[in-house]
Write a protein that holds these residues in place. Structure first.
Motif, PDB file in Angstrom:
ATOM      1  N   THR A 417      -7.778   0.200  -5.665  1.00 51.71           N
ATOM      2  CA  THR A 417      -7.501   1.238  -6.045  1.00 51.71           C
ATOM      3  C   THR A 417      -5.957   1.550  -6.135  1.00 51.71           C
ATOM      4  OG1 THR A 417      -7.682   2.319  -3.662  1.00 51.71           O
ATOM      5  CG2 THR A 417      -9.518   2.454  -5.457  1.00 51.71           C
ATOM      6  N   HIS A 418      -5.205   0.352  -5.605  1.00 46.62           N
ATOM      7  CA  HIS A 418      -3.882   0.853  -5.431  1.00 46.62           C
ATOM      8  C   HIS A 418      -2.916   1.007  -6.801  1.00 46.62           C
ATOM      9  CE1 HIS A 418       0.197   0.502  -3.766  1.00 46.62           C
ATOM     10  NE2 HIS A 418       0.509  -0.772  -4.649  1.00 46.62           N
ATOM     11  N   PRO A 419      -3.257   0.413  -7.877  1.00 45.88           N
ATOM     12  CA  PRO A 419      -2.464   0.706  -8.869  1.00 45.88           C
ATOM     13  C   PRO A 419      -2.798   2.129  -9.614  1.00 45.88           C
ATOM     14  CG  PRO A 419      -3.641  -1.357  -9.347  1.00 45.88           C
ATOM     15  CD  PRO A 419      -4.346  -0.858  -7.945  1.00 45.88           C
ATOM     16  N   GLY A 420      -4.077   2.657  -9.543  1.00 45.34           N
ATOM     17  CA  GLY A 420      -4.256   4.069  -9.825  1.00 45.34           C
ATOM     18  C   GLY A 420      -3.613   4.897  -8.591  1.00 45.34           C
ATOM     19  N   ASP A 421      -3.308   4.742  -7.677  1.00 50.94           N
ATOM     20  CA  ASP A 421      -2.733   5.435  -6.546  1.00 50.94           C
ATOM     21  C   ASP A 421      -1.340   5.826  -6.897  1.00 50.94           C
ATOM     22  OD1 ASP A 421      -5.126   5.904  -5.214  1.00 50.94           O
ATOM     23  OD2 ASP A 421      -4.835   4.327  -3.923  1.00 50.94           O
ATOM     24  N   VAL A 422      -0.692   4.436  -7.457  1.00 49.53           N
ATOM     25  CA  VAL A 422       0.795   4.439  -7.701  1.00 49.53           C
ATOM     26  C   VAL A 422       0.948   5.237  -9.230  1.00 49.53           C
ATOM     27  CG1 VAL A 422       2.482   2.890  -8.664  1.00 49.53           C
ATOM     28  CG2 VAL A 422       0.983   2.215  -6.659  1.00 49.53           C
ATOM     29  N   GLU A 469       1.499  -4.668 -13.167  1.00 49.33           N
ATOM     30  CA  GLU A 469       0.752  -5.309 -14.156  1.00 49.33           C
ATOM     31  C   GLU A 469      -0.487  -4.500 -14.719  1.00 49.33           C
ATOM     32  OE1 GLU A 469       1.762  -8.425 -15.834  1.00 49.33           O
ATOM     33  OE2 GLU A 469       3.817  -7.606 -14.747  1.00 49.33           O
ATOM     34  N   VAL A 470      -1.299  -3.784 -13.823  1.00 47.28           N
ATOM     35  CA  VAL A 470      -2.187  -3.274 -14.284  1.00 47.28           C
ATOM     36  C   VAL A 470      -1.933  -1.977 -14.849  1.00 47.28           C
ATOM     37  CG1 VAL A 470      -4.452  -1.858 -13.492  1.00 47.28           C
ATOM     38  CG2 VAL A 470      -3.619  -4.124 -12.309  1.00 47.28           C
ATOM     39  N   ILE A 471      -0.808  -1.281 -14.517  1.00 49.93           N
ATOM     40  CA  ILE A 471      -0.385  -0.119 -15.114  1.00 49.93           C
ATOM     41  C   ILE A 471      -0.063  -0.195 -16.535  1.00 49.93           C
ATOM     42  CG2 ILE A 471       1.189   1.957 -14.947  1.00 49.93           C
ATOM     43  CD1 ILE A 471       1.112   1.492 -11.748  1.00 49.93           C
TER      44      ILE A 471
END
Length: 828
Positions: A417-422, A469-471
């Protein structure tokens, strides 16, 4: 990085309807900024066809060789008859396949082709060179095509690739992988959800034995590959498709051996170097240079090496600055038949520093210093030798050198969930895994992921890199834009409002604002004529200054203003008035340097105290400088030059805007002229506080900064002026009429007129509204060593009309106090 779209499509099955501009938009949104999309050949129109040279007649009697040719262009000319064309090139013969533009065609650059008589013969069309077609720069002659390249009379625009869309990508330093077709293709495939045909997916056979002997220093090179070929034909030309791709990518075609190394570098992102192996002496060593070693590089410059440089050396010494440029003694020549290809993975920071030290920024160094694939060396070298064998008739040696001192990359732990949190977005489950796998990462786990970045992404080192990268693939444009809500009741502070008001006031009075760099040098302080013990010489020195001649933080605004004035005057502006508002930096003498804090804990109380003690005082100041005319000459009058009085008036305007009364007194203070310098004071709680100086500059300062004669300047400390403010109170406005009284007082020449005016103001009492000096006279009527100062006193009451007796009594009281304090006497 320039990316031809047709070359990119070889690795990615883009939908047929995707245009270059659509792809550019998608890549830019994903973090690869496409600066331009060049539509090469967009201004080219046919007919441009293949032709066969049938006859060549040499025309004589002209200053240069001229040939009259008959060229078979099939039915392209509508008749089937040979086309008559006059041409000056000499590099083709009868029977050659060439490119012909027929009358009516337009070549790149808007060059229209027609039929006309020249050199006594009819010429209907043109036999084209590579430069004229926009293929690449080549002034050696026209393009001679290999047999079977095209049929006579067929359109040549498509087969030659004369129309091409090229994406010009501004690659940021953290995305070195994008300096290759392979890297851009990988991102493109991920964005469109299609398979990537990886050009690095070659099957590289293990070496059958030892190749050219070599040793490496693992601290500067962890993987090193050498592959050789023999029997190479140095006269073999580079194929047209390779030269065309190199040219579209911004690389000039040179020779087959060099073109192959450049082509593989653009394709895979791995810089290569080709040696004439017959010129090498013994085994190669990858090592640091010895201090003072020398190497003449390919640009014919003798370079003195540093121990920080990585070199490739044989028994004779260095033959290459690794990753930057090769040596002249071992370069490929037009007779080289035995070629040795080098592919290495060198330490990035060493390459970056070497490139800057020697001022050699090459395509190779740009890639090494940004980070390349640490596992592509064998593939790149194999690809290069196979191309040399295919195109140059060489024989590839099965034995080769492959030194591998690399270590496997450690996995990075990442919450799914880290990319979404950022990003502040709730991404669907599995989003992080999907995108990370698409870019080549190895991913294990579910809620907590163990991510192993691929070898071609050395920039991925922590969870936030992976989140980025995900974002970016999910789309920066899909992150909602929610501006923060400002708390009610907050706005500009009183200091901010004052600074804005001061800027408007100075602009309204004719000054232009400038912003100077806050850096000065010892020469600037010398130009100010400062004494050795002057407090303004105590300054902070930058550890890494932008300019070695200006390593100090400024302690006064004046040097920056003087330089700005000199630049304006030097460009023809004779009447200039400038001001600047900014901080100066005044460290205490003997102040200690701030400690370097550890990163594994917070600072202690003692460390915070040391930091506070090291921070210099940073008062905010306002400075002004003016030269030329304060009032320009014209039909209305002769004008007036700027004087020391204008500089003092600028300071008065600042104080008045702040609601503070400024006291002016003669003074001696560098860099002002000793006889035309004023000290400026305000009163804070009954105590006089020095806030600045104003006046005409010293002639030596004027000369040091190349300023116009009689230049004037002012500098005041705004923080001290603010301390003297009583607050923003509106003035009392009386509706009753004013009573005016004039008084002329005779005093000694040594008495400041300001002191007389202050005494009059104090003695006049509460009824006084203002005191204004309107005349100063010296001459026989007042006597030698005396002067007469005439003032206008304005009296007004808030609640009544003043009588003549009241105004006269106030005037007499003012004169009496002036006489008592200054020895003034009423002028008869």
């Amino acid at each position: 990085m320039r990316v031809p779209l047709s070359w990119l499509r070889e690795y990615v099955d883009l939908p047929a309807d995707v245009t270059a501009r659509e792809l550019a938009t998608k890549l830019t949104l994903a973090g690869l900024e496409v600066e331009t999309v060049d539509e090469l050949g967009a201004d080219l129109t046919g007919p441009v066809v293949f032709g066969r040279v049938l006859e060549i007649e040499e025309l004589e009697g002209f200053k240069k060789p001229i040939r009259h040719c008959k060229v078979d262009v099939g039915q392209a000319n509508g008749t089937g008859e040979p086309q008559e064309i006059v041409c000056g090139a000499r590099n083709f013969s009868e029977g050659d396949l060439v490119v012909v533009v027929l009358p009516g065609g337009v070549l790149p650059g808007g060059f229209s082709i027609g039929a006309r008589k020249t050199y006594g013969r009819m010429s209907a069309g043109m036999i084209c060179s590579a430069t004229e077609l926009g293929l690449w720069e080549d002034h050696a002659g026209i393009v001679v095509l290999p047999e079977g390249f095209g049929a006579v009379g067929d359109d040549a625009i498509g087969p030659l690739g004369l129309r091409e869309d090229v994406l010009d990508i501004a690659v940021t330093p953290d995305r070195g992988y994008a300096l290759s077709m392979r890297g851009v293709a990988r991102d493109t495939a991920a964005l469109y959800g299609v398979e990537l045909r990886d050009p690095a997916g070659l099957d590289v056979a293990a070496p059958t034995g030892e190749g050219h002997p070599a040793t490496v220093d693992p601290a500067v090179c962890d993987r090193y590959v050498l592959r050789g070929v023999t029997g190479f034909d140095p006269d073999a030309p580079s194929p047209l498709w390779m030269k065309r791709r190199l040219a579209h990518s911004g690389v000039r075609p040179i020779s087959l051996a060099v073109d192959v190394t450049n082509y593989v570098m653009l394709e895979l992102g791995q810089p290569l170097h080709a040696w004439d192996r017959d010129r090498l002496k013994g085994a190669l060593r990858v090592r640091r240079a010895a201090q003072g070693e020398k190497l003449e590089t390919l640009d014919h410059v003798q370079r003195v090496l540093d121990t920080d440089d990585i070199v490739i050396a044989d028994e004779t010494g260095p033959v290459n600055i690794a990753g930057v440029m090769g040596g002249l003694t071992t370069e490929i020549s037009l007779t080289s038949t035995s070629v040795l290809i080098e592919a290495g993975h060198f330490e990035a920071m060493h390459i970056a520093r070497s490139s800057r030290r020697h001022q050699l920024s090459s395509e190779s160094s740009r890639r090494f210093e940004r980070g390349i694939d640490s596992a592509a060396q064998a593939v790149a070298a194999t690809r290069a030798v196979e191309l040399l064998a295919e195109l140059g008739g060489a024989r590839v040696e099965e034995a080769y050198t492959h030194i591998d001192e690399s270590a496997a990359r450690e996995p990075i732990t990442l919450r799914a969930t880290h990319p979404g949190d950022v990003a502040g977005v709730d991404y669907p489950e599995g989003t992080a895994r999907t995108w990370l796998e698409r870019i080549g990462c190895g991913v294990r786990g579910d809620a907590v992921l163990e991510v192993t970045p691929p070898t071609w992404r050395p920039d991925l080192t922590d969870p936030n890199d992976l989140a980025e990268e995900v974002i970016r693939f999910e789309g920066y444009e899909n992150i909602p834009s929610i501006p923060p809500r400002a708390p009610a009741g907050r706005g500009l502070t009183p200091s901010q409002r004052l600074r804005r008001t001061l800027g408007r006031v100075l602009a309204d009075t004719g000054y232009n604002e400038v912003l100077s760099y806050p850096f000065v040098g010892e020469a600037d302080l010398d130009g100010l004529q400062l004494e050795e013990d002057d407090a303004r010489r105590v300054s902070l020195r930058l550890a890494n200054p932008l300019n070695e001649r200006e390593p100090l933080l400024r302690t006064t605004l004046l040097p920056g203003l003087f330089k700005a004035l000199a630049r304006n005057v030097g460009r023809g502006f004779t009447d200039v008035a400038l001001f600047e508002m900014g901080l100066v930096y005044r460290p205490e003498p003997g102040a200690t340097r701030a400690p370097l804090l550890p990163v594994d804990r917070g600072p202690s109380a003692e460390e915070l105290r040391q930091i506070d003690a090291a921070v210099p005082d940073q008062p905010r100041r306002v400075g002004a400088v003016l030269a030329g005319s304060a009032e320009r000459a014209g039909w209305w009058g002769p004008g007036r030059p700027a004087t020391w009085a204008d500089a003092i008036q600028a300071a008065r305007d600042i104080a008045r805007t702040a609601g503070v009364e400024l006291e002016v007194e003669a003074d001696r203070h560098a860099p002002w002229h000793p006889g035309r310098c004023a000290a400026l004071y305000v009163r804070v709680d009954g105590e006089r506080l020095l806030v600045g100086h104003a006046g005409e500059l010293h002639p030596r300062t004027v000369k040091a900064f190349a300023l116009p004669e009689r230049t004037c300047a002012m500098e005041v400390e705004l923080d001290r002026i603010e301390r003297a403010r009583d607050g923003d109170t509106a003035p009392t406005v009386s509706t009753y009429p004013v009573a005016t009284q004039d008084v002329a007082l005779v005093v000694d020449e040594s008495v400041p007129v300001g002191a007389v005016g202050d005494a009059l103001a104090e003695g006049a009492g509460e009824l006084l509204e203002s005191v204004r000096l309107f005349d100063v006279y010296t001459g026989e009527q007042v006597g030698e060593g005396r002067k007469s100062a005439a003032f206008t006193l304005r009296f007004r009451a808030e609640d009544r009309t003043l009588t003549a007796e009241e105004a006269g009594a106030a005037r007499d009281a003012a004169v009496a106090l002036a006489a008592e304090r200054t020895g003034a006497a009423l002028r008869g």
